[in-house]
Design an enzyme around this catalytic site. Sequence first.
Site, PDB file in Angstrom:
ATOM      1  N   LYS A  53       0.851  -1.210   0.000  1.00  0.00           N
ATOM      2  CA  LYS A  53       0.000   0.000   0.000  1.00  0.00           C
ATOM      3  C   LYS A  53       0.879   1.251   0.000  1.00  0.00           C
ATOM      4  CE  LYS A  53      -1.610   1.496   4.088  1.00  0.00           C
ATOM      5  NZ  LYS A  53      -1.366   2.921   4.402  1.00  0.00           N
ATOM      6  N   ASN A  54       1.925   1.254   0.844  1.00  0.00           N
ATOM      7  CA  ASN A  54       2.734   2.463   1.022  1.00  0.00           C
ATOM      8  C   ASN A  54       3.768   2.688  -0.069  1.00  0.00           C
ATOM      9  OD1 ASN A  54       1.185   2.993   3.206  1.00  0.00           O
ATOM     10  ND2 ASN A  54       2.725   2.447   4.743  1.00  0.00           N
ATOM     11  N   ARG A  97      -4.524  10.825   4.476  1.00  0.00           N
ATOM     12  CA  ARG A  97      -3.443  11.812   4.531  1.00  0.00           C
ATOM     13  C   ARG A  97      -2.501  11.690   3.333  1.00  0.00           C
ATOM     14  NH1 ARG A  97       0.143  11.611   6.912  1.00  0.00           N
ATOM     15  NH2 ARG A  97       0.579  13.720   7.536  1.00  0.00           N
ATOM     16  N   CYS A 105      -4.533  12.243  12.768  1.00  0.00           N
ATOM     17  CA  CYS A 105      -5.359  11.027  12.744  1.00  0.00           C
ATOM     18  C   CYS A 105      -5.216  10.405  14.126  1.00  0.00           C
ATOM     19  CB  CYS A 105      -4.897  10.081  11.644  1.00  0.00           C
ATOM     20  SG  CYS A 105      -3.312   9.346  12.000  1.00  0.00           S
ATOM     21  N   ARG A 163       0.596  14.411  13.020  1.00  0.00           N
ATOM     22  CA  ARG A 163       1.052  14.136  11.650  1.00  0.00           C
ATOM     23  C   ARG A 163       1.158  15.387  10.774  1.00  0.00           C
ATOM     24  NH1 ARG A 163      -0.993   8.581   9.778  1.00  0.00           N
ATOM     25  NH2 ARG A 163       0.889   8.722   8.527  1.00  0.00           N
ATOM     26  N   PRO A 164       1.941  16.345  11.211  1.00  0.00           N
ATOM     27  CA  PRO A 164       2.122  17.571  10.419  1.00  0.00           C
ATOM     28  C   PRO A 164       2.851  17.293   9.104  1.00  0.00           C
ATOM     29  CG  PRO A 164       3.735  17.473  12.167  1.00  0.00           C
ATOM     30  CD  PRO A 164       2.817  16.310  12.388  1.00  0.00           C
ATOM     31  N   ILE A 165       2.833  18.275   8.209  1.00  0.00           N
ATOM     32  CA  ILE A 165       3.616  18.127   6.959  1.00  0.00           C
ATOM     33  C   ILE A 165       4.581  19.315   6.816  1.00  0.00           C
ATOM     34  CG2 ILE A 165       1.893  16.717   5.758  1.00  0.00           C
ATOM     35  CD1 ILE A 165       1.167  19.297   4.164  1.00  0.00           C
ATOM     36  N   ASP A 166       4.941  19.917   7.958  1.00  0.00           N
ATOM     37  CA  ASP A 166       5.836  21.089   7.916  1.00  0.00           C
ATOM     38  C   ASP A 166       7.153  20.802   7.205  1.00  0.00           C
ATOM     39  OD1 ASP A 166       6.149  19.381  10.220  1.00  0.00           O
ATOM     40  OD2 ASP A 166       7.639  20.789  10.953  1.00  0.00           O
ATOM     41  N   LEU A 167       7.668  19.575   7.353  1.00  0.00           N
ATOM     42  CA  LEU A 167       8.975  19.271   6.742  1.00  0.00           C
ATOM     43  C   LEU A 167       8.857  19.162   5.216  1.00  0.00           C
ATOM     44  CD1 LEU A 167      10.317  16.681   9.347  1.00  0.00           C
ATOM     45  CD2 LEU A 167      10.633  19.170   9.296  1.00  0.00           C
ATOM     46  N   ASP A 177       4.980   0.448  12.064  1.00  0.00           N
ATOM     47  CA  ASP A 177       3.767  -0.188  11.548  1.00  0.00           C
ATOM     48  C   ASP A 177       3.632  -1.642  11.970  1.00  0.00           C
ATOM     49  OD1 ASP A 177       3.647   1.595   8.354  1.00  0.00           O
ATOM     50  OD2 ASP A 177       3.216   2.191  10.418  1.00  0.00           O
ATOM     51  N   ARG A 189      -8.497  -0.488   4.903  1.00  0.00           N
ATOM     52  CA  ARG A 189      -7.664   0.521   4.223  1.00  0.00           C
ATOM     53  C   ARG A 189      -6.356  -0.086   3.724  1.00  0.00           C
ATOM     54  NH1 ARG A 189      -7.245   6.181   7.192  1.00  0.00           N
ATOM     55  NH2 ARG A 189      -5.883   6.342   5.388  1.00  0.00           N
TER      56      ARG A 189
HETATM   57  C1  EPZ Z   1       4.454   6.893   6.418  1.00  0.00           C
HETATM   58  O1  EPZ Z   1       3.678   7.922   6.998  1.00  0.00           O
HETATM   59  C2  EPZ Z   1       3.532   5.694   6.289  1.00  0.00           C
HETATM   60  N1  EPZ Z   1       2.418   6.039   5.400  1.00  0.00           N
HETATM   61  C3  EPZ Z   1       3.004   5.298   7.677  1.00  0.00           C
HETATM   62  O2  EPZ Z   1       2.217   4.128   7.513  1.00  0.00           O
HETATM   63  C4  EPZ Z   1       4.205   4.962   8.551  1.00  0.00           C
HETATM   64  O3  EPZ Z   1       3.740   4.642   9.849  1.00  0.00           O
HETATM   65  C5  EPZ Z   1       5.144   6.172   8.610  1.00  0.00           C
HETATM   66  O4  EPZ Z   1       5.555   6.531   7.272  1.00  0.00           O
HETATM   67  C6  EPZ Z   1       6.404   5.892   9.424  1.00  0.00           C
HETATM   68  O5  EPZ Z   1       7.078   4.813   8.864  1.00  0.00           O
HETATM   69  C7  EPZ Z   1       2.629   6.033   4.064  1.00  0.00           C
HETATM   70  O6  EPZ Z   1       3.719   5.756   3.590  1.00  0.00           O
HETATM   71  C8  EPZ Z   1       1.453   6.376   3.207  1.00  0.00           C
HETATM   72  P1  EPZ Z   1       6.518  10.218   8.458  1.00  0.00           P
HETATM   73  P2  EPZ Z   1       4.252   9.432   7.012  1.00  0.00           P
HETATM   74  O7  EPZ Z   1       6.427  11.485   7.695  1.00  0.00           O
HETATM   75  O8  EPZ Z   1       5.116   9.665   5.844  1.00  0.00           O
HETATM   76  C9  EPZ Z   1       6.796  13.499  11.884  1.00  0.00           C
HETATM   77  C10 EPZ Z   1       0.370   2.770   7.792  1.00  0.00           C
HETATM   78  O9  EPZ Z   1       0.006   2.187   8.808  1.00  0.00           O
HETATM   79  N2  EPZ Z   1       6.702  14.480  10.790  1.00  0.00           N
HETATM   80  O10 EPZ Z   1       7.641   9.279   8.180  1.00  0.00           O
HETATM   81  O11 EPZ Z   1       3.093  10.337   7.243  1.00  0.00           O
HETATM   82  C11 EPZ Z   1       5.532  12.669  12.034  1.00  0.00           C
HETATM   83  O12 EPZ Z   1       4.579  13.342  12.829  1.00  0.00           O
HETATM   84  C12 EPZ Z   1       0.828   4.196   7.867  1.00  0.00           C
HETATM   85  O13 EPZ Z   1       0.442   2.242   6.644  1.00  0.00           O
HETATM   86  C13 EPZ Z   1       6.771  15.835  11.086  1.00  0.00           C
HETATM   87  O14 EPZ Z   1       6.903  16.228  12.237  1.00  0.00           O
HETATM   88  O15 EPZ Z   1       5.160   9.423   8.317  1.00  0.00           O
HETATM   89  C14 EPZ Z   1       6.046  11.416  12.677  1.00  0.00           C
HETATM   90  O16 EPZ Z   1       6.186  11.641  14.072  1.00  0.00           O
HETATM   91  C15 EPZ Z   1       0.560   4.790   9.230  1.00  0.00           C
HETATM   92  N3  EPZ Z   1       6.677  16.736  10.064  1.00  0.00           N
HETATM   93  C16 EPZ Z   1       7.436  11.230  12.061  1.00  0.00           C
HETATM   94  O17 EPZ Z   1       7.812  12.526  11.571  1.00  0.00           O
HETATM   95  C17 EPZ Z   1       6.521  16.324   8.765  1.00  0.00           C
HETATM   96  O18 EPZ Z   1       6.461  17.192   7.872  1.00  0.00           O
HETATM   97  C18 EPZ Z   1       7.491  10.243  10.910  1.00  0.00           C
HETATM   98  O19 EPZ Z   1       6.468  10.598  10.012  1.00  0.00           O
HETATM   99  C19 EPZ Z   1       6.448  14.953   8.485  1.00  0.00           C
HETATM  100  C20 EPZ Z   1       6.548  14.040   9.511  1.00  0.00           C
END
Ligand code: EPZ
Length: 425
Positions: A22-23, A93, A117, A122-126, A309, A401
């Site tokens: 999926k990812n 998201r 969620c 789950r911000p996207i600031d980065l 995960d 999902r």
């Molecule tokens: C991906 O989510 C996966 N989703 C998630 O899988 C997975 O749990 C996660 O990576 C971690 O491995 C998809 O690939 C679609 P991150 P993502 O950005 O990209 C923080 C599932 O069960 N962060 O790696 O959203 C964030 O809050 C899902 O299939 C910021 O602070 O995760 C988290 O604490 C759930 N600012 C950490 O970084 C940002 O701009 C890692 O998040 C982005 C992230």
Amino acid sequence: MDKFLIRGGKPLKGKVVISGAKNSALPCLAATLLTDETVTLHNVPYVKDLITQRRLLEDLDATVLTPELHTQKIKAANIEIYEAPYELVKTMRASVLALGPLLARFGQAKVSLPGGCAIGTRPIDLHLKAFERLGATVSLEAGDVVARAPKGRLIGADTFFEKVSVTGTENVMMAASLAKGKTTIHNAAREPEIEDLAELLNKMGARITGAGTTKIEIQGVEDLGAAEHTIIPDRIETGTFIVAAAITGGKLEIENCQPKHLQAVIEKLRETGVEIEERGADKIFVKCGGRGLRSKDVTTEPHPLFPTDMQAQYMALMTQAEGAATVVETIFENRFMHASELVRMGADIQISGNTAIVRGITKLMGAPILASDLRASASLVLAALAAEGETLIDRVYHIDRGYETIVKKLSAIGADIERITENLK
Ligand code: EPZ
């Protein structure tokens, strides 16, 4: 809302075939927005999130054909809308993955700011900070992120992620593919799904090196073209079925998987006493060790270490292991919601901040429980399969999902599970 009724206590036996990841399919579908030519993707899992992602592409006027259940042919030729609407983003998201491609190809993108969620804010600031490094202007307008490339085209640059972000790395990799000049992503995520996306992009004509390492280099090109690609197997579904065999004391042959993508999970489970034999590049044979399971501590970390995960599924397994296991969740701030439901079934779990202590062996008894998010749902299904008696799990739309035909796959290996669909009155 659909429910699962599970009668536990039966060891799972037989063969299960893993679906596409999926990812990986989610960013790969988004990547098709980078070209006006046809991109064909095989081994796309038939799960709710991919149906949502397909709808997003269609809302953007891309043509999406499904010549067979797991193949999608996408042609994003006549795009005149550069916006991912709230009603789609709020359900998934990963719609934010449309930002990078739309911004790169059309110089503009508008995506509803995804809410948090169940597992965290789950911000996207980065993501946004990296786009600004590539020359974009980013503003927040009435709940939407609006990104523009002032000169119509992004400019390659050095970008650095202060936290490892999977979709952040993917978004920037896609945006940089069409930027003018070279982009370097420092502290990039190393997940197999990043490598899979880079492979698709390079097939489309991108020039990406270093995917799978912490430093990815992208030499921007003028345009990208047609490609055909097969999505890698889902490493989290694979890990979930390994735990299913272990927690029920069964034995499973898991096909169409890639053991190399989940080595940290395999090694940790072996430490607990699960017998896992890798047969070739795409098969695993699993059975619960004769001497039962031993509690082992685990901490979730970015790939290649133990994935967040798999944390919920592992916690369920530790309720059946001898001793006390400390489970530390370092990625998300609220990813223990499955714990309270496991306790309702008889588990002994104490939570303190991002640490859970799971004491076993506890006898799990069937009970009515509630799913809260995708991987928590998987954890509850695993516990129900091991429990004595009947478990009724509500809100199983979460599991739909990310797990393709989970009832069919589990029934085929001996689980007593049925889906109860409530007819809305
Ligand atoms: C991906 O989510 C996966 N989703 C998630 O899988 C997975 O749990 C996660 O990576 C971690 O491995 C998809 O690939 C679609 P991150 P993502 O950005 O990209 C923080 C599932 O069960 N962060 O790696 O959203 C964030 O809050 C899902 O299939 C910021 O602070 O995760 C988290 O604490 C759930 N600012 C950490 O970084 C940002 O701009 C890692 O998040 C982005 C992230």
